[in-house]
Design an enzyme around this catalytic site. Structure first.
Site, PDB file in Angstrom:
ATOM      1  N   GLU A 137      -3.083   6.005  12.073  1.00  0.00           N
ATOM      2  CA  GLU A 137      -2.186   6.280  10.940  1.00  0.00           C
ATOM      3  C   GLU A 137      -2.967   6.296   9.635  1.00  0.00           C
ATOM      4  OE1 GLU A 137       1.149   3.581  10.868  1.00  0.00           O
ATOM      5  OE2 GLU A 137       1.260   3.633   8.681  1.00  0.00           O
ATOM      6  N   HIS A 168      -3.348  -5.982   2.508  1.00  0.00           N
ATOM      7  CA  HIS A 168      -2.452  -7.001   3.049  1.00  0.00           C
ATOM      8  C   HIS A 168      -3.159  -8.332   3.283  1.00  0.00           C
ATOM      9  CE1 HIS A 168       0.460  -3.717   4.765  1.00  0.00           C
ATOM     10  NE2 HIS A 168       0.412  -3.745   3.453  1.00  0.00           N
ATOM     11  N   GLN A 186      -6.318  -1.766   7.093  1.00  0.00           N
ATOM     12  CA  GLN A 186      -5.127  -2.598   6.913  1.00  0.00           C
ATOM     13  C   GLN A 186      -4.568  -3.194   8.212  1.00  0.00           C
ATOM     14  OE1 GLN A 186      -2.146  -1.200   3.872  1.00  0.00           O
ATOM     15  NE2 GLN A 186      -0.885  -0.936   5.668  1.00  0.00           N
ATOM     16  N   GLU A 187      -4.498  -2.364   9.265  1.00  0.00           N
ATOM     17  CA  GLU A 187      -3.793  -2.824  10.464  1.00  0.00           C
ATOM     18  C   GLU A 187      -4.536  -2.479  11.751  1.00  0.00           C
ATOM     19  OE1 GLU A 187       0.175  -1.146  10.266  1.00  0.00           O
ATOM     20  OE2 GLU A 187       0.305  -1.594   8.118  1.00  0.00           O
ATOM     21  N   GLU A 224       1.452  -9.371   7.109  1.00  0.00           N
ATOM     22  CA  GLU A 224       2.294  -8.983   8.242  1.00  0.00           C
ATOM     23  C   GLU A 224       2.095  -9.901   9.441  1.00  0.00           C
ATOM     24  OE1 GLU A 224       1.902  -4.769   8.916  1.00  0.00           O
ATOM     25  OE2 GLU A 224       2.787  -4.304   6.968  1.00  0.00           O
ATOM     26  N   HIS A 235       8.632  -1.099   9.409  1.00  0.00           N
ATOM     27  CA  HIS A 235       8.949  -2.108   8.389  1.00  0.00           C
ATOM     28  C   HIS A 235       8.096  -1.855   7.149  1.00  0.00           C
ATOM     29  CE1 HIS A 235       5.231  -4.774   9.406  1.00  0.00           C
ATOM     30  NE2 HIS A 235       4.974  -3.490   9.473  1.00  0.00           N
ATOM     31  N   ARG A 236       8.177  -2.740   6.145  1.00  0.00           N
ATOM     32  CA  ARG A 236       7.235  -2.747   5.025  1.00  0.00           C
ATOM     33  C   ARG A 236       6.492  -4.089   5.037  1.00  0.00           C
ATOM     34  NH1 ARG A 236       7.570   1.846   1.754  1.00  0.00           N
ATOM     35  NH2 ARG A 236       5.385   1.241   1.527  1.00  0.00           N
ATOM     36  N   SER A 237       5.398  -4.162   4.285  1.00  0.00           N
ATOM     37  CA  SER A 237       4.654  -5.419   4.283  1.00  0.00           C
ATOM     38  C   SER A 237       5.442  -6.545   3.606  1.00  0.00           C
ATOM     39  CB  SER A 237       3.287  -5.233   3.632  1.00  0.00           C
ATOM     40  OG  SER A 237       3.414  -4.610   2.376  1.00  0.00           O
ATOM     41  N   ASP A 248       1.773   8.561   7.038  1.00  0.00           N
ATOM     42  CA  ASP A 248       2.645   7.583   6.360  1.00  0.00           C
ATOM     43  C   ASP A 248       2.636   7.904   4.866  1.00  0.00           C
ATOM     44  OD1 ASP A 248       3.836   5.408   5.155  1.00  0.00           O
ATOM     45  OD2 ASP A 248       2.319   3.951   5.735  1.00  0.00           O
ATOM     46  N   LYS A 271       9.957   5.243   7.163  1.00  0.00           N
ATOM     47  CA  LYS A 271      10.319   4.051   6.402  1.00  0.00           C
ATOM     48  C   LYS A 271      11.504   4.392   5.510  1.00  0.00           C
ATOM     49  CE  LYS A 271       5.614   2.143   5.780  1.00  0.00           C
ATOM     50  NZ  LYS A 271       4.386   2.316   4.944  1.00  0.00           N
ATOM     51  N   SER A 294       0.871  -1.183   0.000  1.00  0.00           N
ATOM     52  CA  SER A 294       0.000   0.000   0.000  1.00  0.00           C
ATOM     53  C   SER A 294       0.903   1.227   0.000  1.00  0.00           C
ATOM     54  CB  SER A 294      -0.919  -0.010   1.221  1.00  0.00           C
ATOM     55  OG  SER A 294      -0.178   0.140   2.412  1.00  0.00           O
ATOM     56  N   ASP A 318      -3.943   1.388  11.473  1.00  0.00           N
ATOM     57  CA  ASP A 318      -3.510   1.964  10.204  1.00  0.00           C
ATOM     58  C   ASP A 318      -4.499   1.523   9.133  1.00  0.00           C
ATOM     59  OD1 ASP A 318      -2.436   2.915   7.913  1.00  0.00           O
ATOM     60  OD2 ASP A 318      -0.575   1.756   7.981  1.00  0.00           O
ATOM     61  N   LYS A 366       6.951  -0.211  14.463  1.00  0.00           N
ATOM     62  CA  LYS A 366       6.004  -1.265  14.086  1.00  0.00           C
ATOM     63  C   LYS A 366       6.698  -2.218  13.130  1.00  0.00           C
ATOM     64  CE  LYS A 366       3.421   0.678  10.144  1.00  0.00           C
ATOM     65  NZ  LYS A 366       2.086   0.820   9.553  1.00  0.00           N
TER      66      LYS A 366
HETATM   67  P1  PGA Z   1       3.143  -1.220   3.121  1.00  0.00           P
HETATM   68  O1  PGA Z   1       2.254  -1.139   4.427  1.00  0.00           O
HETATM   69  O2  PGA Z   1       4.511  -1.641   3.507  1.00  0.00           O
HETATM   70  O3  PGA Z   1       2.421  -2.220   2.273  1.00  0.00           O
HETATM   71  O4  PGA Z   1       3.131   0.159   2.514  1.00  0.00           O
HETATM   72  C1  PGA Z   1       2.717  -0.617   5.642  1.00  0.00           C
HETATM   73  C2  PGA Z   1       1.991   0.644   6.009  1.00  0.00           C
HETATM   74  O5  PGA Z   1       1.082   1.117   5.281  1.00  0.00           O
HETATM   75  O6  PGA Z   1       2.296   1.225   7.044  1.00  0.00           O
HETATM   76 ZN    ZN Z   2       0.795   2.914   6.859  1.00  0.00          ZN
END
Ligand code: PGA
Ligand code: ZN
Length: 426
Positions: free
Chosen positions: A283, A153, A161-162, A203, A363-365, A310, A335, A40, A240, A386
């Protein structure tokens, strides 16, 4: 001095090609760095160079990026001191010559930048966090455990997403990790008991099929209780939603809730959740081009919850500056591969901290076993990280590295706990 660079195509945690860079110094010191990859992604992230050759890995190969490392970049860096990180990163940026690092590829550039830092740390006999952060680096970050996955994800999961556990009441990092693992397992058992799927997303969080997005919040609260912790005291929650992923034509479309909202209505939706749940971190609650919406949301909720940019900021000082000027968010996600070098990553984080924003290293996914972000979080003393669920090898590699750092620091280690959230969670 740098004598050699090697670059290999490895697989990341999603089974996509990723770049691994090995750097060698004159005295034989070697260092390896792996470059992660998002799903994402923000529209203005630095450019991840993929081969585009559809006969290999659906076009996702990284042979070109690898070739840039071993040709152009090696030529330019050979003979430079690995511990001149700022000079090296500046050279990489100049060599690329584009705003988005699309010529050499941000993956090629970050791999080299990170490998340099690792080699220099090893050369000086320092752990990476101390090399990057100096002798004052001592704060262990509060981990945000993404134990319930959705959005891009996962399939058939929530729109958001999270859904994250934030064990800010723990006395040490190791105990925060234990809390995360125990609640993760409690959630597993709860899902099984309810006849819901306990399969996991990118994740490592579970992906139940639920009638509404809010049902996921209910499960989080029940899992905390089932594991014997107190929600709002031992453990708070973070989200998130990665709202860009369900935003189209000016509307936020929540399939699970059968809702179609404008920006103000989406903000009102979050305000209700902030009322109902012990949320400390929110987020990307809005889409990455909704700057006015972000300013409004921050003015409404910013006193009660950390609003993290983000996709909005993409770890880029230009977008962060705009955010500061327009009062969007009060926190930033960091990131390294969104911007492409260690020097720029640290620069953006420090700029945010100076402005009174909180800062979460991420991190990244799509991940590798590289653990640099753990060291980076301690180097910055920023107090938040995270790295996904407290499960799956590429996620726990970072958490385990943080336990190692906590042990190494011994009595001088300080777990950030509630102090990582100066306005909330007190
Ligand atoms: P991504 O997701 O690594 O797929 O971008 C992580 C996030 O959105 O924080
Ligand atoms: Zn994010």
């Amino acid at each position: 001095a740098i004598t050699d660079l090697a670059a290999n195509e490895i697989l990341d945690s999603r089974g996509n090609p990723a770049l691994q860079v090995t750097l060698t110094l004159e005295d034989g010191t070697t260092a390896v760095a792996g470059v992660p990859s998002g799903a994402s992604t923000g529209a203005f992230e630095a450019h991840e160079l993929r081969d585009g050759d559809n006969t290999r890995f659906g076009g996702k190969g990284v042979w070109q990026a690898a070739a840039h490392v071993t040709d152009t970049i090696l030529e330019a860096l050979r003979g430079m001191r690995a511990d001149s990180q700022r000079e090296i990163d500046t050279r990489l940026i100049e060599l690329d010559g584009t705003e988005s690092k699309s010529q050499l590829g941000a993956n090629a550039i970050l791999g080299v930048s990170l490998a340099c830092a690792r080699a220099a740390a090893a050369f000086h006999g320092l752990p990476l966090f101390q090399y990057l952060g100096g002798s004052d680096a001592h704060i262990l970050p509060v981990p945000m455990f993404n134990i319930l996955n959705g959005g891009k994800h996962a399939t058939h999961g929530p729109d958001f997403q999270e859904f994250k556990l934030v064990p800010l009441g723990a006395p040490t990092f190791a105990q925060a990790l234990r809390c995360g693992a125990e609640v993760y397992h409690a959630l597993h058992d709860l899902l099984v008991a309810k006849g819901l799927s306990a399969n996991v997303g990118d994740e490592g969080g579970f992906v139940p099929e639920l009638p509404s997005n809010e049902a996921a919040m209910g499960l989080m609260m029940q899992a905390i209780e089932r594991a014997g912790y107190k929600a709002g005291e031992d453990v708070c929650l973070g989200l998130d939603p990665a709202a860009t992923s369900f935003f189209a034509d000016g509307r936020y479309r929540l399939e699970r809730d059968k809702l179609d909202l404008d920006s103000a209505e989406m903000t009102a939706y979050w305000a209700e959740w902030v009322d109902r749940y012990p949320l400390v971190s929110l987020e990307d609650p809005l889409a990455d081009n909704d700057w006015r919406g972000f300013a409004h949301l921050t003015s409404v909720l910013g006193e009660r919850v950390q609003v993290v940019g983000d996709d909005l900021f993409v770890t880029n000082p230009r977008f962060l500056s705009r955010g500061l000027a327009e009062h969007c968010c009060n926190s930033i996600l960091i990131k390294p591969n969104q911007i492409g070098t260690i020097t720029e990553t640290q620069g953006t984080a420090r700029m945010a901290l100076r402005a009174g924003y909180t800062c979460m290293v991420s991190h990244r996914s799509g991940e590798t076993l590289d653990t640099s972000i753990a060291d980076l979080a301690v180097a910055l003393n920023c107090g938040q990280i995270k790295s996904g669920a407290p499960a799956r090898g590429e996620r726990v590699a970072k958490y385990n590295r943080l336990m190692e750092i906590e042990r190494q620091l011994g009595a001088s280690a300080t777990f950030a706990g509630k102090t990582a959230f100066p306005r909330f969670g007190q």
